[in-house]
Structure formats: structure tokens, C-alpha cells
Scaffold this motif. Structure first.
Motif, mmCIF file in Angstrom:
data_model
loop_
_atom_site.group_PDB
_atom_site.id
_atom_site.type_symbol
_atom_site.label_atom_id
_atom_site.label_comp_id
_atom_site.label_asym_id
_atom_site.label_seq_id
_atom_site.Cartn_x
_atom_site.Cartn_y
_atom_site.Cartn_z
ATOM 1 N N ALA A 1 0.838 -1.212 0.000
ATOM 2 C CA ALA A 1 0.000 0.000 0.000
ATOM 3 C C ALA A 1 0.864 1.250 0.000
ATOM 4 O O ALA A 1 0.596 2.208 -0.737
ATOM 5 C CB ALA A 1 -0.927 -0.005 1.216
ATOM 6 N N GLU A 2 1.911 1.242 0.798
ATOM 7 C CA GLU A 2 2.811 2.387 0.860
ATOM 8 C C GLU A 2 3.501 2.617 -0.487
ATOM 9 O O GLU A 2 3.555 3.739 -0.991
ATOM 10 C CB GLU A 2 3.850 2.169 1.954
ATOM 11 N N ALA A 3 3.992 1.537 -1.092
ATOM 12 C CA ALA A 3 4.680 1.655 -2.388
ATOM 13 C C ALA A 3 3.725 2.135 -3.473
ATOM 14 O O ALA A 3 4.078 2.999 -4.278
ATOM 15 C CB ALA A 3 5.297 0.310 -2.770
ATOM 16 N N TRP A 4 2.516 1.568 -3.504
ATOM 17 C CA TRP A 4 1.541 1.966 -4.526
ATOM 18 C C TRP A 4 1.155 3.434 -4.364
ATOM 19 O O TRP A 4 1.035 4.165 -5.339
ATOM 20 C CB TRP A 4 0.303 1.087 -4.462
ATOM 21 N N THR A 5 0.942 3.866 -3.124
ATOM 22 C CA THR A 5 0.557 5.252 -2.872
ATOM 23 C C THR A 5 1.679 6.198 -3.284
ATOM 24 O O THR A 5 1.440 7.212 -3.945
ATOM 25 C CB THR A 5 0.207 5.446 -1.378
ATOM 26 N N LYS A 6 2.910 5.856 -2.928
ATOM 27 C CA LYS A 6 4.063 6.692 -3.297
ATOM 28 C C LYS A 6 4.238 6.774 -4.807
ATOM 29 O O LYS A 6 4.738 7.764 -5.321
ATOM 30 C CB LYS A 6 5.343 6.152 -2.660
ATOM 31 N N LYS B 1 -4.071 5.280 -6.887
ATOM 32 C CA LYS B 1 -5.169 5.466 -5.934
ATOM 33 C C LYS B 1 -5.416 4.124 -5.259
ATOM 34 O O LYS B 1 -5.598 3.109 -5.938
ATOM 35 C CB LYS B 1 -6.413 5.964 -6.650
ATOM 36 N N VAL B 2 -5.415 4.129 -3.922
ATOM 37 C CA VAL B 2 -5.401 2.882 -3.157
ATOM 38 C C VAL B 2 -6.425 2.910 -2.031
ATOM 39 O O VAL B 2 -6.638 3.936 -1.390
ATOM 40 C CB VAL B 2 -3.995 2.648 -2.560
ATOM 41 N N ALA B 3 -7.029 1.752 -1.791
ATOM 42 C CA ALA B 3 -7.877 1.542 -0.614
ATOM 43 C C ALA B 3 -7.315 0.354 0.146
ATOM 44 O O ALA B 3 -6.664 -0.519 -0.427
ATOM 45 C CB ALA B 3 -9.316 1.267 -1.020
ATOM 46 N N ILE B 4 -7.591 0.330 1.438
ATOM 47 C CA ILE B 4 -7.182 -0.796 2.259
ATOM 48 C C ILE B 4 -8.405 -1.330 3.000
ATOM 49 O O ILE B 4 -9.219 -0.562 3.514
ATOM 50 C CB ILE B 4 -6.043 -0.414 3.233
ATOM 51 N N ALA B 5 -8.542 -2.642 2.969
ATOM 52 C CA ALA B 5 -9.619 -3.325 3.675
ATOM 53 C C ALA B 5 -8.976 -4.071 4.844
ATOM 54 O O ALA B 5 -7.970 -4.757 4.671
ATOM 55 C CB ALA B 5 -10.328 -4.302 2.747
ATOM 56 N N THR B 6 -9.575 -3.930 6.028
ATOM 57 C CA THR B 6 -9.021 -4.538 7.232
ATOM 58 C C THR B 6 -10.104 -5.328 7.953
ATOM 59 O O THR B 6 -11.201 -4.812 8.170
ATOM 60 C CB THR B 6 -8.483 -3.445 8.182
ATOM 61 N N VAL B 7 -9.785 -6.562 8.319
ATOM 62 C CA VAL B 7 -10.700 -7.354 9.147
ATOM 63 C C VAL B 7 -10.661 -6.741 10.540
ATOM 64 O O VAL B 7 -9.604 -6.692 11.174
ATOM 65 C CB VAL B 7 -10.279 -8.844 9.210
ATOM 66 N N ILE B 8 -11.822 -6.236 11.013
ATOM 67 C CA ILE B 8 -11.837 -5.590 12.321
ATOM 68 C C ILE B 8 -12.560 -6.411 13.385
ATOM 69 O O ILE B 8 -12.407 -6.141 14.571
ATOM 70 C CB ILE B 8 -12.443 -4.168 12.248
ATOM 71 N N GLU B 9 -13.328 -7.421 12.951
ATOM 72 C CA GLU B 9 -14.034 -8.246 13.916
ATOM 73 C C GLU B 9 -14.396 -9.578 13.277
ATOM 74 O O GLU B 9 -14.706 -9.624 12.090
ATOM 75 C CB GLU B 9 -15.309 -7.518 14.363
ATOM 76 N N THR B 10 -14.333 -10.641 14.061
ATOM 77 C CA THR B 10 -14.737 -11.964 13.575
ATOM 78 C C THR B 10 -15.584 -12.642 14.643
ATOM 79 O O THR B 10 -15.460 -12.351 15.835
ATOM 80 C CB THR B 10 -13.528 -12.869 13.267
ATOM 81 N N TRP B 11 -16.449 -13.542 14.203
ATOM 82 C CA TRP B 11 -17.254 -14.364 15.102
ATOM 83 C C TRP B 11 -17.232 -15.776 14.559
ATOM 84 O O TRP B 11 -17.353 -15.979 13.356
ATOM 85 C CB TRP B 11 -18.708 -13.907 15.136
ATOM 86 N N ARG C 1 -10.122 4.634 1.907
ATOM 87 C CA ARG C 1 -9.194 5.109 0.907
ATOM 88 C C ARG C 1 -7.958 5.674 1.600
ATOM 89 O O ARG C 1 -8.051 6.323 2.637
ATOM 90 C CB ARG C 1 -9.849 6.198 0.062
ATOM 91 N N LEU C 2 -6.797 5.415 1.033
ATOM 92 C CA LEU C 2 -5.559 5.991 1.540
ATOM 93 C C LEU C 2 -5.294 7.287 0.784
ATOM 94 O O LEU C 2 -5.523 7.370 -0.424
ATOM 95 C CB LEU C 2 -4.397 5.019 1.365
ATOM 96 N N GLN C 3 -4.794 8.265 1.474
ATOM 97 C CA GLN C 3 -4.541 9.576 0.848
ATOM 98 C C GLN C 3 -3.150 9.655 0.271
ATOM 99 O O GLN C 3 -2.217 9.179 0.738
ATOM 100 C CB GLN C 3 -4.731 10.703 1.862
#
Length: 113
Positions: free
Chosen positions: A18-23, A27-37, A111-113
Motif C-alpha cells: 500500500a505504501e509503495a503503490w501510494t508513493k 489510488k489505493v484503498a485498504i480493507a481490514t478485518v476488524i471483527e470476527t465471530w 481510501r488511503l490519501q
């Protein structure tokens, strides 16, 4: 949309990707698993990085909901508004996107800026 996995020459770590693509101006988005059941395919903190063309690196579900997450990420890149996604076996969409492991996952896409 034509999603395509990439194997970055620099690293296979989604955050470094993500850092390399943004630099590089992508245009980049990041998806993060924030909760699981229950029986979830990937642990909390797992990441999927997506660019505006649908290229991606990482995983939030071991492949079972990546297509839906990539579509949402492209929308997030275009509109700028983050999205909270939830998939589970009780959710009608879970079967259509392939999450049939019996668990549920919540994924935050920004979205990452």
C-alpha cells in the motif's frame, strides 16, 4: 472490473505494498478485518490492498469474499467515503460471495490519501 492479484517485486506484505503503490501515485484503498465471530477464514488485522484498477495484494477471507470487498474498495476509492462490510453465513449475501464457513467477519474499507 477486472480484479487481478499482484505479486509485488518489493514485498508480499500488504501494508508495504500500500505504501509503495501510494508513493507511486496509484489510488489505493485498504480493507481490514476488524471483527470476527465463529469460524472466520482470516484473523482480525488481516489486510487487503486494492488499487483503482482492481489489482490487489493480501487477503481478508482466504478468497471467499475478496471479489465483493474489491468491488466495494473501488467504490471507496472513487467516492472517498469509507464502508463497513459484514459477511456471515446467516447473511443471504454470504452464500452468493462464498462465505459458508459458518462464521462472520466485519471488514472496514477506507481510501488511503
Amino acid at each position: 472490473m477486472h480484479a487481478q492479484a499482484t505479486n509485488s517485486d518489493q514485498t508480499s506484505d500488504p501494508l508495504s505494498c500500500a505504501e509503495a503503490w501510494t508513493k507511486s501515485g496509484r489510488k489505493v484503498a485498504i480493507a481490514t478485518v476488524i471483527e470476527t465471530w465463529g469460524s472466520a477464514p482470516r484473523p482480525v488485522g488481516s489486510h487487503l490492498v486494492i488499487d483503482a484498477e482492481g489489482h490487489f495484494e493480501g487477503s481478508v477471507s482466504g478468497g471467499c469474499v475478496e471479489g465483493a470487498v474489491i468491488s466495494a474498495a473501488i467504490d471507496v476509492i472513487e467516492k472517498g467515503a469509507p464502508q463497513m462490510l459484514e459477511f456471515g453465513v446467516a447473511d443471504e449475501t454470504a452464500w452468493s460471495v462464498g462465505l459458508s464457513c459458518g462464521g462472520r467477519i466485519r471488514i472496514y474499507v477506507e481510501r488511503l490519501q
